[in-house]
Structure formats: C-alpha cells, structure tokens
Design an enzyme around this catalytic site. Structure first.
Site, PDB file in Angstrom:
ATOM      1  N   LYS A  86       0.868  -1.178   0.000  1.00 30.88           N
ATOM      2  CA  LYS A  86       0.000   0.000   0.000  1.00 30.88           C
ATOM      3  C   LYS A  86       0.909   1.234   0.000  1.00 30.88           C
ATOM      4  O   LYS A  86       1.926   1.255   0.698  1.00 30.88           O
ATOM      5  CB  LYS A  86      -0.884  -0.032   1.256  1.00 30.88           C
ATOM      6  N   SER A 106      -9.662   1.870   2.845  1.00 31.13           N
ATOM      7  CA  SER A 106      -8.777   2.628   1.997  1.00 31.13           C
ATOM      8  C   SER A 106      -7.742   1.793   1.252  1.00 31.13           C
ATOM      9  O   SER A 106      -7.122   2.287   0.324  1.00 31.13           O
ATOM     10  CB  SER A 106      -8.063   3.681   2.840  1.00 31.13           C
ATOM     11  N   SER A 159      -9.875  -0.603   7.028  1.00 32.68           N
ATOM     12  CA  SER A 159      -9.315  -0.510   5.669  1.00 32.68           C
ATOM     13  C   SER A 159      -8.593  -1.734   5.141  1.00 32.68           C
ATOM     14  O   SER A 159      -8.213  -1.755   3.972  1.00 32.68           O
ATOM     15  CB  SER A 159      -8.389   0.690   5.567  1.00 32.68           C
TER      16      SER A 159
HETATM   17  N1  GLN Z   1     -13.322   4.186   6.477  1.00 36.08           N
HETATM   18  C1  GLN Z   1     -12.595   4.593   7.642  1.00 36.08           C
HETATM   19  C2  GLN Z   1     -12.176   6.030   7.533  1.00 36.08           C
HETATM   20  O1  GLN Z   1     -12.422   6.585   6.526  1.00 36.08           O
HETATM   21  C3  GLN Z   1     -11.425   3.691   7.890  1.00 36.08           C
HETATM   22  C4  GLN Z   1     -10.252   3.980   7.049  1.00 36.08           C
HETATM   23  C5  GLN Z   1      -9.063   3.170   7.429  1.00 36.08           C
HETATM   24  O2  GLN Z   1      -9.165   2.137   8.079  1.00 36.08           O
HETATM   25  N2  GLN Z   1      -7.884   3.660   7.053  1.00 36.08           N
HETATM   26  O3  GLN Z   1     -11.615   6.588   8.400  1.00 36.08           O
END
Ligand code: GLN
Length: 483
Positions: free
Chosen positions: A76, A151, A175
């Site tokens: 990532k 994400s 994410s």
């Molecule tokens: N959807 C969550 C957010 O937008 C989690 C994102 C994540 O785990 N990086 O914060």
C-alpha cells in the site's frame, strides 16, 4: 501461474518448477495488460522487482528456503520505500521519495519478498471506497462499475484480480477488512502494536495497524509472519514473541465458543448478507464450534466516537505537511502564511480537509471536553464490552460490512453515508483487537465478508478458524470474470 497462492508459490519455487524471476515477469506482464481497467497501482517497481527476484533465486540456489523467499507482493502506498515515490494517495506527497524503508517493507524484503509496486489507496487512508485518491478511483474486479472498498482498495483489487498473490494494507477503522470483504479476499488487522508502524505514514496513530491481504487464511499467515514483531523504532510496538502462524492453522474447532452479537443484526444490515452470515455460522457449527448469542451494548456509539478520535489524531499528524520541509509547495507564495495556506489547500483533497477541520474543532479549547474526551470515554466502554464478551466466548463473529460494494460515485455527495459502512469494523480498532474478514458468499454477483474478532494477540486463532472454514467452503476460490 497467476492463480497460485503464496503457499503454492513457495512449493513451486522449492520444487524448482519455476523461478521467482519467471513468475515476476509473468505478473508484471499481467499488471501491464489488466491494470488499466482497475487502476490498482500508483507506481510499478519493475527494476526493483527483477533485482529482488534474481537475488531470491540466487539465495534458493545457495540452499536457503523460506515461505516468502521469491514471493511477489505489493505495498500500500503509505509504507515508505527508500528512493521510491510514497504518495499516500495524495497530491501532497506526489513528489515524495521516502529516504528510508518502513520496518514492514524492510522485514519483508529481508525475508526475500519481491516488491512489484505501490498500490492505490484513499488519500491519507481516509475513506472506504478508494475514491478519494489523487490518482483516481480503483475499480472492483467483480464489477467494474462498483468500488473495491477502501482505503486499501488498490491492494484489494490487485490481489482479487490475480495480478499478484498478496499485498500489504493498513487498517485504522476497517481498511484491510472492508476492502477484503468487498473483493472476496481474506484480510487481517492484527492487534494494535503487533506490526510496526515505523515508516507507515500516520493517519490516526492510536488506531493504525498494518496487516496482510491475500486470497486465503493460509497466505495471510505467511505474510503476517514476515510483518509482525517488536520494533524499537515504534514506541507502541509490543515486545511479545511472534508465534508460528502457519503452525496454528490446523487446530480443531471442536468446542470453540463463537459469540454472535445481537446488535449486529439490526435494521441497517442487508438481509441477504445476514443470511450468508448465518450460513457461515452453520458451517462452523458443523466443524464443532458452539454458538452463543452475546451483546455489545455500546456498539451504537462507535461511529460517532471514531469520527471524533480519528480526525482529531489526523489533524495533528497532518500538520507536518506544511509546504516547507517536504511534499507539495504552492507556487510563488507572497509570505509564510500564504505558503502554508495554499500548500495545504492545494495539496490536500476535500475529504482530508474535512477531517482536518473536524479534528481541529474537536480538539479546540472550548470543545475538547465535549467531543474528544467524551469519545475517549466511549472508547473505553467499547473495550470493556469486548473484555466482558471474551470471558464467555473465544471468537466473535458477524458481518464485515452492512452492504456489498456500492456503485462508483454513489456516496460521494454524502460522507456520512460512507462513514456508516464502517459500523462493524471500527470497534476492533477502538479496542485494539485483532480482526479478520473472509469470503462468505455473494449478493448480486458481489462478494460478502464474514468478520471474526479475537482477544489480544490471538491472530493465530483467527487464522485457524478461517483456514478450517476455507477447507470446507469454496467462496475464497472464486475468480472474477475477465481476470
Ligand atoms: N473508512 C474509515 C475512515 O475513513 C477507515 C479507514 C481506514 O481504516 N484507514 O476513516
């Protein structure tokens, strides 16, 4: 060759059926051919990959072995990679070449993994659809009109489309698990402190945790083995021995107590997903597990608490991007304030700016007690709920997401609608617990995930349950049409 899992690749390399260099070339060609449909990579690292593959082949020729020696992966794009662009999905870091490798990157490279590239992601890991990336949205290989989740959407789409067997992700509120669920993968968020955050660009430091994304639990065990462990460079890294995760896969599930929280099956859950979750419960019961209804009474407060705490930490973490030291700088600033304002205004996208504003507000002198402190108290109540539940059960099971992958653009005008999709995943981050999502079936041709949560440092238990489930089901082997 592109269908092989990490475990199969390790056997193939050991039996000299193919070399890492051959495999790497096949996958790089596949990425070049198919990724334009998906947009799952921000950067490809062909030269590095071929150098690492040749080095891995040489190490094997010298008698070395290891499950990751010569295994192709991707990171990532928020794991720092020395001399390689590390963008975090943002214009702010489009020109940033990290001066050092993240601990996770260094550990996997030392184990002989081959880095094919850096995967697309929501900007600064904020999002659940991979639509906030400066490099454009990622498409879901199961239906190109749908989002892959976020994400870590690039890692998810690439692995689901068989562009490579496994990739790293990070999970602040879901994410790893949510995109794994929406693309038919197995993804594991480890216990907070299990995997080093050093060199992982911070979103919300008390919630962020790196982990593996792959098609099987067996492969998650292999990748996690290479990522986990104490790191003196990360002050929240925990000095606990790392067990042999692959050795934990084959335990019997006889007598395993599985708790199913009644709060999970409320109005917001798609009834077709509820049915698939009940089917997975039945499958585990057949393997000897004992099912028990439990309660997590404070779960309803998790989303509001998370969407105060995460932005608060983000507003602090992202203050380092000021246009002075690294990253994007605006053109011709008239003075220092103009430099700050325009560098940040032009470098950050809309969702990141929204979170910085919410976070700064929640931390401001007049509102700290009302929002931030209150949210931290809720966080403790949520942890207490889990501690009480784990006195009665060994594993908690439920859906990973309330809905399958939505259409690209469907939630763009309503950020709160997207936040609500995190309802099942964020509690594990607030409590620091490990969680895993694995494939549980399909709704309208789109994958559905079942989530398992375990007590601290019981990643092996999660992998054990998931592996036994996968020996008895075939959802995880399904391949999206066209890939
Ligand atoms: N959807 C969550 C957010 O937008 C989690 C994102 C994540 O785990 N990086 O914060």
């Amino acid at each position: 060759m592109h269908q092989l899992t990490l475990a199969e690749i390790a056997r193939g390399l050991a039996d000299k059926k193919f070399s890492s260099e051959e495999l790497t070339k096949v996958l790089l060609a596949r990425i070049a051919q198919l990724d334009p449909q998906l947009n799952s990579f921000i950067s490809l690292t062909e030269d590095l990959a071929l150098t690492q593959a040749k080095a891995a082949d040489a190490r094997r020729a010298n008698g070395e072995s290891g499950a990751l020696l010569g295994a192709p992966i991707a990171h990532k794009d928020l794991f720092c990679t020395q001399g390689i662009r590390t963008s975090c999905g943002s214009k702010m870091l489009d020109n940033f070449k990290a001066p050092y490798d993240a601990t996770v990157v260094a550990k996997l490279a030392a184990a002989g993994a081959v880095t094919l590239g850096k995967t697309n992601m929501d900007e600064f890991a904020m999002g659940s659809a991979n639509e906030s990336s400066y490099y454009g949205a990622v498409k879901n290989p199961w239906n190109l009109e749908h989002v892959p989740g976020g994400s870590s959407g690039g890692s998810a789409a690439a692995v689901a489309a068989r562009l490579l067997p496994a990739a790293t992700g990070t999970d602040t509120g879901g994410s790893i698990r949510q995109p794994a669920a929406l693309t038919n993968l197995t993804g594991l968020k480890p216990t907070y402190g299990r995997v080093s955050r050093w060199g992982m660009i911070a979103y919300a430091s008390s919630l962020d945790q790196g982990g593996p994304m792959a098609r099987t639990a067996e492969d998650c065990a292999i990748l996690l083995q290479g990522m986990a462990g104490f790191d003196p460079n990360d002050s929240t890294s925990i000095d606990e021995p790392v067990p042999d995760y692959s050795a934990s896969l084959n335990g019997s599930l006889q007598g395993l107590r599985i708790g199913v929280p009644k709060e999970y099956f409320s109005a917001g859950l798609d009834p077709r997903i509820a049915e698939l979750i009940h089917n997975s419960v039945k499958a585990l019961e057949k393997l000897g597990a004992v099912i028990k209804e439990i309660s997590l009474p404070n779960m309803q407060h998790a989303i509001p608490a998370y969407y105060v705490i995460a932005p608060a930490e983000a507003s602090s973490n992202l203050s380092r991007f000021d246009g002075v030291r690294f990253g994007y700088r605006c053109e011709n600033p008239v003075n220092l304030i103009d430099l700050y304002k325009r560098s940040r205004g032009e470098g950050f996208g809309a969702e990141v700016q929204r979170r910085i504003m919410v976070g700064a507000y929640a931390l401001s002198a007049g509102y700290y007690d009302a929002y931030y402190l209150k949210a931290q108290k809720i966080r403790r109540l949520i942890k207490n709920d889990f501690m009480a539940a784990f006195k009665e059960v060994d594993i908690i099971l439920g859906p990973t997401t309330p809905n399958p992958a939505w259409k690209l653009g469907a939630k763009n005008s309503d950020p709160v609608a997207a936040y609500l999709e995190d309802v099942y995943t964020i509690t594990a981050n607030l409590a620091g617990l490990p969680g895993l999502s694995m494939p549980a079936g399909f709704v309208d041709g789109l994958p559905v995930g079942v989530q398992l949560l375990a007590p601290y440092f019981q990643e092996g238990r999660l992998l054990n349950v998931a592996h036994q489930y996968q020996l008895n089901t075939d959802w995880h082997t399904r391949t999206p049409t066209g890939f």
